[in-house]
Design a protein around this motif. Structure first.
Motif, short mmCIF file in Angstrom:
data_model
loop_
_atom_site.label_atom_id
_atom_site.label_comp_id
_atom_site.label_asym_id
_atom_site.label_seq_id
_atom_site.Cartn_x
_atom_site.Cartn_y
_atom_site.Cartn_z
N MET A 139 44.71 21.69 47.88
CA MET A 139 44.88 23.13 47.98
C MET A 139 43.62 23.84 47.49
O MET A 139 43.09 23.52 46.43
CB MET A 139 46.09 23.61 47.19
CG MET A 139 46.36 25.11 47.30
SD MET A 139 47.96 25.60 46.60
CE MET A 139 47.61 25.49 44.84
N TYR A 140 43.14 24.78 48.30
CA TYR A 140 42.04 25.66 47.90
C TYR A 140 42.64 27.01 47.55
O TYR A 140 43.35 27.62 48.35
CB TYR A 140 41.04 25.80 49.05
CG TYR A 140 39.95 26.80 48.77
CD1 TYR A 140 39.02 26.58 47.77
CD2 TYR A 140 39.85 27.96 49.53
CE1 TYR A 140 38.01 27.49 47.53
CE2 TYR A 140 38.85 28.88 49.29
CZ TYR A 140 37.92 28.65 48.28
OH TYR A 140 36.92 29.56 48.05
N GLN A 141 42.37 27.49 46.34
CA GLN A 141 43.00 28.70 45.83
C GLN A 141 41.96 29.71 45.38
O GLN A 141 41.01 29.36 44.68
CB GLN A 141 43.91 28.35 44.65
CG GLN A 141 44.50 29.55 43.92
CD GLN A 141 45.42 29.14 42.79
OE1 GLN A 141 46.60 28.89 42.99
NE2 GLN A 141 44.88 29.04 41.59
N VAL A 142 42.15 30.94 45.81
CA VAL A 142 41.35 32.06 45.31
C VAL A 142 42.25 32.89 44.40
O VAL A 142 43.33 33.33 44.82
CB VAL A 142 40.81 32.93 46.46
CG1 VAL A 142 40.04 34.13 45.90
CG2 VAL A 142 39.91 32.10 47.37
N ALA A 143 41.83 33.08 43.15
CA ALA A 143 42.64 33.80 42.17
C ALA A 143 41.76 34.75 41.38
O ALA A 143 40.52 34.68 41.43
CB ALA A 143 43.34 32.82 41.24
N ARG A 144 42.42 35.65 40.65
CA ARG A 144 41.69 36.61 39.82
C ARG A 144 42.09 36.41 38.36
O ARG A 144 43.27 36.39 38.03
CB ARG A 144 41.99 38.04 40.27
CG ARG A 144 41.37 39.12 39.38
CD ARG A 144 41.32 40.44 40.08
NE ARG A 144 40.36 40.40 41.19
CZ ARG A 144 40.12 41.41 42.01
NH1 ARG A 144 40.81 42.54 41.87
NH2 ARG A 144 39.23 41.31 42.97
N ASN A 145 41.09 36.28 37.51
CA ASN A 145 41.31 36.19 36.07
C ASN A 145 41.39 37.61 35.52
O ASN A 145 40.42 38.37 35.59
CB ASN A 145 40.16 35.42 35.41
CG ASN A 145 40.39 35.14 33.94
OD1 ASN A 145 41.05 35.91 33.25
ND2 ASN A 145 39.84 34.04 33.45
N THR A 146 42.55 37.98 34.99
CA THR A 146 42.74 39.34 34.47
C THR A 146 42.98 39.36 32.97
O THR A 146 43.42 40.37 32.42
CB THR A 146 43.93 40.02 35.19
OG1 THR A 146 45.11 39.23 34.99
CG2 THR A 146 43.67 40.15 36.68
#
Length: 247
Positions: free
Chosen positions: A209-216
């Protein structure tokens, strides 16, 4: 000689893995066990514990447990709801507990065909507690996942045991109000995997799985991750044989 469809499926999986490898190394591992109990020919309940870990610095890990009842009123539509709890170590100084409620539907575009195509739409209410401060925050989001499942050594996904199959899907996360403060606020996911149905009771899947996420948690920034997912699926009741289960 290896059949053409097996070569094609493996080649596609390797191509997708190589494509995302140029953008992100493998830095997370997920282990999932999915216990299913179908009954009355239209219903299924799934119990799914999951453990996920990022071994970089700072270390991140999460353990979750989800219960998903599902009703299949027709071959074209499935209706599901779910409740999930998890504990996540966001970094060395922050941990969170989450309670999540979900309702959704799966639209099956090609039921009983060789290649299964479908769309899963889910609405989630997320309730996150900062363990250190005791503060609760809340957020709502919608998830859209387009899925394809194709057999590699059988005519269809309903052709019995010792079945090898390919899975492909893409998912988008749409936050309705605001992001929660967490290490990985998901935005997009792309998955490719191989599965093996040993018999009605046991199925095994290996996915990249390739995942794009945001660190908040602190300063907001996007990250991309390569993730290896290992899944074990068990079905206890033969009332309604199913060739695939949920995410």
């Amino acid at each position: 000689m290896t059949p053409a469809w097996i070569r094609a499926g493996v080649s596609l999986l390797l191509f997708l893995s190589a494509t995302v490898e140029g953008k992100s190394q493998v830095n997370q591992a997920w282990a999932e066990y999915m216990l299913n109990y179908p009954f009355a020919n239209q219903f299924n309940i799934e119990f799914a514990p999951t453990y996920a870990v990022y071994e970089g610095s700072p270390r991140w890990s999460t353990f979750s447990f989800m219960i998903t009842p599902e009703w299949s009123p027709s071959e074209r539509f499935d209706i599901q709801c779910a409740a999930m709890v998890n504990r996540t170590n966001q970094n060395n100084t922050r941990s969170t507990d989450e309670i999540r409620e979900m309702i959704g539907t799966r639209i099956n575009f090609t039921p009983h065909k060789r290649i299964l195509t479908r769309l899963l739409v889910r609405f989630e209410q997320r309730n996150l507690q900062n363990i250190e401060t005791g503060e609760w925050t809340h957020s709502n989001r919608t998830r859209f996942r387009a899925e394809t499942i194709a057999p590699l050594n059988k005519p269809t996904m309903f052709s019995g045991d010792q079945l090898l199959y390919l899975t492909l899907d893409a998912e988008a996360f749409v936050v309705i109000d605001h992001n929660l403060e967490e290490r990985y606020t998901n935005r997009y996911r792309f998955r490719a995997g191989l599965g093996y149905r040993l018999n009605y009771t046991w199925r095994f899947e290996l996915q990249y799985m390739y995942q794009v996420a945001r660190n908040t948690v602190d300063t907001e920034f996007d990250s991309s991750d390569g993730i290896i997912r290992i899944r074990i699926k068990q079905f206890l009741n033969r009332a309604k044989p199913k060739s695939d289960a949920n995410d």
